[in-house]
Design an enzyme around this catalytic site. Structure first.
Site, short mmCIF file in Angstrom:
data_model
loop_
_atom_site.label_atom_id
_atom_site.label_comp_id
_atom_site.label_asym_id
_atom_site.label_seq_id
_atom_site.Cartn_x
_atom_site.Cartn_y
_atom_site.Cartn_z
N CYS A 105 0.84 -1.20 0.00
CA CYS A 105 0.00 0.00 0.00
C CYS A 105 0.87 1.24 0.00
CB CYS A 105 -0.89 -0.01 1.24
SG CYS A 105 -1.84 1.50 1.47
N CYS A 108 0.03 3.25 3.79
CA CYS A 108 0.43 2.70 5.08
C CYS A 108 1.65 1.80 4.98
CB CYS A 108 -0.73 1.93 5.72
SG CYS A 108 -1.14 0.40 4.87
N ASP A 111 21.49 12.42 58.10
CA ASP A 111 22.83 11.84 57.96
C ASP A 111 22.82 10.36 58.28
OD1 ASP A 111 24.69 14.69 59.32
OD2 ASP A 111 23.86 14.29 57.34
#
Lengths: 511, 179
Positions: free
Chosen positions: A81, A84, A325
């Protein structure tokens, strides 16, 4: 009666559209346009979508039995096609199997996909199909559509039905594949975290992208874009007077099937909760310098690894509202966190979250504890913002001072409210932060005796977010000090005396 | 009749709420108690004199007789590479009568106290060799040059010493910071 029959037809799979039904449908379309499209080398599904047709018919067409409606010869399905490039004809180069495929029906493609999904071993009760088309094809479609608009725009059938536009290739592909996939995977398609992604790419697509960048970096095609691939602008006039050369619409050089890959994945799940840290040798995040780990573990790994293993995910990201910490404990209500887990094979539930929480808390070494672990959506991030935004933080520090404490020390410390301190960037972080002076507020303090000692005490304090607590207590060689105020003279003396000698303080975060 | 019923149901509602509140209070108290225990868990085995903050965070070095006899200085080196340079207690300047009276950072080619280092990359930090002069400390009758002792870039000096040089006499006042 008729309606019921229709419903039955649409619910059954495959909806029985025979080749004669297709023929009838094609005959009902305007024949001049239909023939023209066939002559342009457009495949049957592209034709259907150009006429705005939707629904399961896409799934049930068999390429082998399509006929050219005009002369009943073999149709365009044998040739690629032009619009597409085989996507809707189920012709592609499969990147997984590394070979060309040419399938006759959507069901055959769905089989390939379903096999892959089963192999990957995901738990799912629904799926969402995602499709990616190369820009080159979108350009071709745009060219064709503007050509159609110009040539047939004035015809009544155009204005009645399809002036709104054609069905996109993505949608046509979904119409083709969703019904077969639902049947093969035994569940419905819907918007959900489990995604099946179909990606089409084209070797000539890079040229298309280069053209995009000619638009000044913007890949948004302008709606009035005409004939991008040929670069000709005055399309309408040449189309109308019939002089437009159709072969220019679809350059032969682009006539190659696409590459096709397909995979599945799950969008991330988010677990939210609060963590407590009992150890003074566990960092918040994984901390490794020169292949050597600092501390014995990290909160992020303790929680993350358990969750990751339980839901069989690929990896995790740990986000916490603030940090402490490695040698500071985190107690009290705990610190909010969100754990993002990517690509889980299992679907976590509330019960699941409860079980993981138990597992983490029952660990032998009790380094970290988790509270309120649950699945969160975007509301989880609001909780985090709140956690960070809380402007006041509370701590407890175990402090030693060189001179024995007196009652008035306790009173003086308690009497100070909203004490302003100036902190220069602490030496211990100065190597990676800017040298700045930051003014912070100590909202309140309270000293508490520690049984049996006149020189140790527990200092409870509530400070502005961002205050360096350790430096506040030991003074950082004079680089942290209260902002001088004659009312605070006494306190300053006390703090100054303390800061010379405060040592080995053990801080605990409590907020 | 209905009033009576609502009254009763309100009453039982408040009773339930009270029970819940009590339960919550108990829970909170238990958590507080646990927290207290945890806070005080550090209290076992406390040394009578723990190491100072400097001792815990820095490696302490001394440069004795640096370039001149009895010019003793200390260098505190942090694990991140930053160093604090200062006068050791045994420095000859402290022996002079009256101790240290003035400090001048304007030595060598620039005034070290005017240094303005900015940003994470520490722009404008001056590069020093170990024999570069940092400052001059003066006593009543004498003055002594304090040198860098280590190679590095100067980040900041202790500005307080300019106005209050007597701090050096009282305790170990830091002199400068280096990268």
């Amino acid at each position: 009666m008729e309606q019921k029959a229709e419903e039955e037809v649409s619910n059954a799979f495959p909806p029985s559209f025979s080749s004669s039904d297709l023929k009838q449908l094609l005959h009902s379309l305007p024949s001049n346009a239909l023939n023209h499209f066939f002559s342009l080398g457009v495949c049957v599904r592209c034709i259907l979508r150009l006429f705005g047709i939707k629904g399961p018919i896409y799934a049930s067409i068999d390429n082998g039995s399509v006929e050219n409606p005009v002369d009943s010869t073999a149709s365009n399905e044998t040739k690629l096609c032009n619009v597409c490039l085989g996507i809707l004809q189920f012709r592609f180069y499969d990147d997984r199997e590394k070979r060309m495929f040419q399938k006759d029906a959507a069901y055959d493609v769905a089989l390939l996909i379903a096999d892959m999904v089963r192999q990957e071993g995901y738990q799912f009760d629904s799926f969402s199909l995602e499709v990616s088309i190369p820009p080159l094809i979108l350009q071709k479609e745009a060219s064709l559509w503007s050509y159609i608009q110009t040539k047939y725009g004035s015809e009544p059938w155009f204005q009645e039905k399809i002036h709104t536009g054609c069905v996109s290739i993505k949608d046509a592909l979904k119409f083709s594949l969703i019904n077969p996939l639902e049947k093969l995977l035994d569940c419905k398609s819907s918007w959900c975290p489990f995604r099946i992604r179909l990606t089409y790419t084209h070797t000539k697509a890079s040229e298309g992208v280069a053209k995009c960048s000619d638009n000044g970096g913007s890949c948004k095609r302008r709606k009035t874009d005409e004939s991008d691939s040929t670069g000709e602008r005055p399309l309408s006039s040449s189309v109308e007077n019939g002089s437009f050369d159709c072969s220019k619409l679809f350059p032969k050089s682009e006539n190659e099937p696409c590459h096709f890959t397909y995979n599945c994945f799950r969008t991330p799940f988010y677990f939210g909760g609060r963590y407590l840290k009992y150890s003074r040798n566990v960092s918040q995040t994984c901390w490794i310098i020169d292949d050597e780990r600092m501390g014995e573990a990290s909160v992020e790994e303790i929680i993350g690894i358990k969750v990751l293993q339980a839901c069989r995910g690929d990896n995790y990201k740990f986000h916490a509202a603030g940090r402490e910490d490695i040698d500071v404990r985190m107690l009290g209500p705990g610190r909010p966190f969100i754990l993002e887990v990517q690509n889980t094979r299992l679907v976590p539930t509330e019960q699941f979250a409860n079980n993981i929480e138990k597992m983490i808390n029952e660990e032998e070494n009790k380094l970290v504890r988790v509270k309120n672990l649950k699945l969160v959506g975007s509301d989880g991030w609001n909780l985090m913002r709140e956690g960070e935004g809380e402007k006041q933080k509370q701590y407890a520090a175990l402090v030693w001072t060189s001179r024995p404490l007196k009652d008035e020390d306790f009173q003086q410390v308690s009497s100070l409210k909203d004490l302003k301190v100036v902190q220069r960037t602490p030496i211990r972080v100065l190597h990676r932060r800017s040298p700045l002076e930051r003014e912070k507020i100590i909202h309140w303090m309270k000293m508490e005796t520690v049984a049996g000692s006149s020189q140790y005490f527990l200092l409870h304090l509530c400070t502005q977010a961002g205050t360096y607590i350790k430096e506040f207590v030991h003074g950082d060689l004079g680089r942290t000090h209260p902002r001088y105020d004659k009312n605070l003279r006494l306190m300053q003396c006390l703090m100054a005396k303390m800061s010379g000698t405060h040592t080995n303080l053990l801080v605990t975060a409590l907020f | 009749m209905s009033d009576h019923i609502t009254e009763e149901s309100n009453f039982s509602e408040t009773k339930e709420k009270e029970k819940e509140k009590e339960k919550q209070k108990e829970q909170d108290e238990a958590e507080d108690e646990e927290l207290r225990k945890l806070l005080l868990s550090d209290v076992q085995n406390l040394p009578s004199t723990p190491p100072s903050a400097v001792e815990s965070n820095f490696a302490i070095y001394f440069a004795l007789d640096f370039m001149k006899p009895r010019h003793d200085q200390y260098v505190y080196r942090h694990a991140n590479g930053l160093c604090v340079i200062g006068l050791a207690p045994s420095h000859v300047a402290f022996k002079d009568e009256g101790g240290i009276t003035a400090i001048d950072f304007n030595v060598g080619k620039s005034d070290r106290s005017g240094v303005k280092v900015t940003g994470k990359r520490k722009k404008n930090a001056q590069h020093f060799e170990s024999n570069t002069a940092l400052c001059k400390v003066s006593t009543k009758n004498d003055s002594y040059i304090v040198r860098c002792c280590v190679k590095g870039s100067l980040l900041e000096v202790n500005q307080q010493l300019i106005k209050q040089p007597e701090l050096l006499n009282a305790s170990i006042g830091k002199d400068t910071l280096l990268l």
